[in-house]
Design a protein around this motif. Structure first.
Motif, mmCIF file in Angstrom:
data_model
loop_
_atom_site.group_PDB
_atom_site.id
_atom_site.type_symbol
_atom_site.label_atom_id
_atom_site.label_comp_id
_atom_site.label_asym_id
_atom_site.label_seq_id
_atom_site.Cartn_x
_atom_site.Cartn_y
_atom_site.Cartn_z
ATOM 1 N N TYR A 67 15.378 10.253 2.050
ATOM 2 C CA TYR A 67 15.123 11.563 2.473
ATOM 3 C C TYR A 67 15.838 11.861 3.824
ATOM 4 O O TYR A 67 15.879 10.655 4.620
ATOM 5 N N TYR A 69 15.345 13.410 7.593
ATOM 6 C CA TYR A 69 14.528 13.536 8.556
ATOM 7 C C TYR A 69 15.099 13.738 9.827
ATOM 8 O O TYR A 69 16.294 13.795 9.906
ATOM 9 N N TRP A 147 1.985 9.123 2.378
ATOM 10 C CA TRP A 147 3.036 9.405 2.158
ATOM 11 C C TRP A 147 3.710 8.666 1.129
ATOM 12 O O TRP A 147 3.397 7.523 1.246
ATOM 13 N N TYR A 161 4.008 16.331 9.926
ATOM 14 C CA TYR A 161 5.414 16.843 10.223
ATOM 15 C C TYR A 161 5.955 16.099 11.239
ATOM 16 O O TYR A 161 7.181 15.889 11.406
ATOM 17 N N VAL A 294 9.868 15.640 9.975
ATOM 18 C CA VAL A 294 10.672 16.187 8.776
ATOM 19 C C VAL A 294 11.845 16.939 9.406
ATOM 20 O O VAL A 294 11.863 17.620 10.351
#
Length: 321
Positions: A67, A69, A147, A161, A294
């Protein structure tokens, strides 16, 4: 009344393109606190989601993150600790240095508590299930709370966050280069090189780092050359806590944590093959941390979302006529 038409394929394709751009724009200066106690943390975007892992470093494999970040551009300063404390954070001191020098003499739990304050002071979910009764302790999140990106991580809440970077997140930001000559891959050092950086006491010249017998750490924004993604000080200045247990997965609250990056006094610890395992209660003048987050939506995405919303509203008005 005619049935409402679906969103056109061009708009959908454009939205998809914008979503793909979310982690390509550098986002800086998230602001915390208020008044005299306001401070900023700069972040750089770490895109290239789903990059291949490095099979030559430590741990092996390392650095693959599924992902996008953001990684803190610099190590957290003592000023940030002081201002967060004035803004209500408790039981976090550090204090080895002052001002813009790194927050050191800090345990893993204290670093995690600072991250929790970043979250809760800005209306977000705390990353870590911490409690304090004369000392810090951590309780694992349940699987439903944990997570799940890249595999279950019961240290970190799914809605966090801000968080301490996992070892893979830290490793990718330091050593991965999506534009490396010959194809994306990893460098041995966090200055975009397979050659050890030149040791310096301070400065921002490419290919330099604050290590190997320096008198102490320097200001976090003056701590050597940048990584390919644009982070500073992932080699030298102070070692940095990562979120990760030394033996994955993160399923034991008291297990040793991985530290990375080397420090101002040491001639070793900088390379991708160097990781140390340390009790989370340990503190040292040569150990600090940085924060990850994030990704932020890009300005282009926000404009496009607004445009899509306007288009849909216009279509609804036409259908209702």
């Amino acid at each position: 009344m005619k049935p409402m038409k679906t969103l056109g394929t061009t708009a959908v394709a454009a939205l998809g393109l914008a979503l793909g751009m979310v982690t390509t724009e550098t986002v800086k200066a998230d602001t915390f606190g208020s008044g005299a106690n306001q401070f900023d943390i700069d972040f750089v975007d770490i895109g290239n989601a789903g990059n291949s892992a490095d099979t030559t470093g430590v741990p092996n494999p390392a650095g693959s993150v599924s992902y996008g970040y953001r990684m803190g551009t610099y190590e957290i300063t003592q000023t940030a600790i002081d201002k967060a404390t004035a803004g209500g954070m408790t039981h976090v001191t550090a204090g080895a240095y002052t001002g813009s020098k790194p927050a050191a003499n800090i345990t893993w739990y204290e670093a995690a508590a600072f991250v929790n304050w970043l979250n809760t002071s800005t209306g977000h979910q705390a990353a870590y299930n911490l409690s304090y009764s004369g000392y810090w302790s951590l309780t694992l999140w349940t699987s439903g709370e944990a997570w799940q990106g890249g595999g279950e991580n019961r240290f970190r809440n799914k809605d966090a966050y801000y968080f301490l970077p996992s070892e893979d997140e830290w490793y990718k930001a330091a050593f991965y280069d999506p534009n490396k000559s010959g194809g994306a891959g990893y460098w041995d050092y966090a200055t975009g090189s397979d050659t050890a950086p030149t040791p310096v006491a301070s400065g921002t010249d490419p290919g330099t780092a604050v290590y190997s017998g320096q008198p102490g750490p320097t200001d976090t924004n003056n701590a050597g050359g940048l990584s390919p993604y644009g982070t500073m000080g992932q080699n030298g200045n102070v070692y940095e806590w990562t979120e990760s247990a030394s033996t994955p997965p993160n399923d034991s609250p008291t297990e040793n944590r991985a530290r990375r990056g080397g420090g101002y006094w040491f001639a070793t610890g900088l390379s991708s093959s160097s990781s140390s395992a340390v009790d989370p209660n340990n503190e040292s003048v040569s150990v600090g941390f940085r924060v990850a987050s994030v990704p932020e939506p890009s300005a282009a995405l926000l404009v496009l979302i607004a445009g899509v919303g306007g288009l849909m509203a216009w279509k609804r008005r036409r259908v209702a006529r």
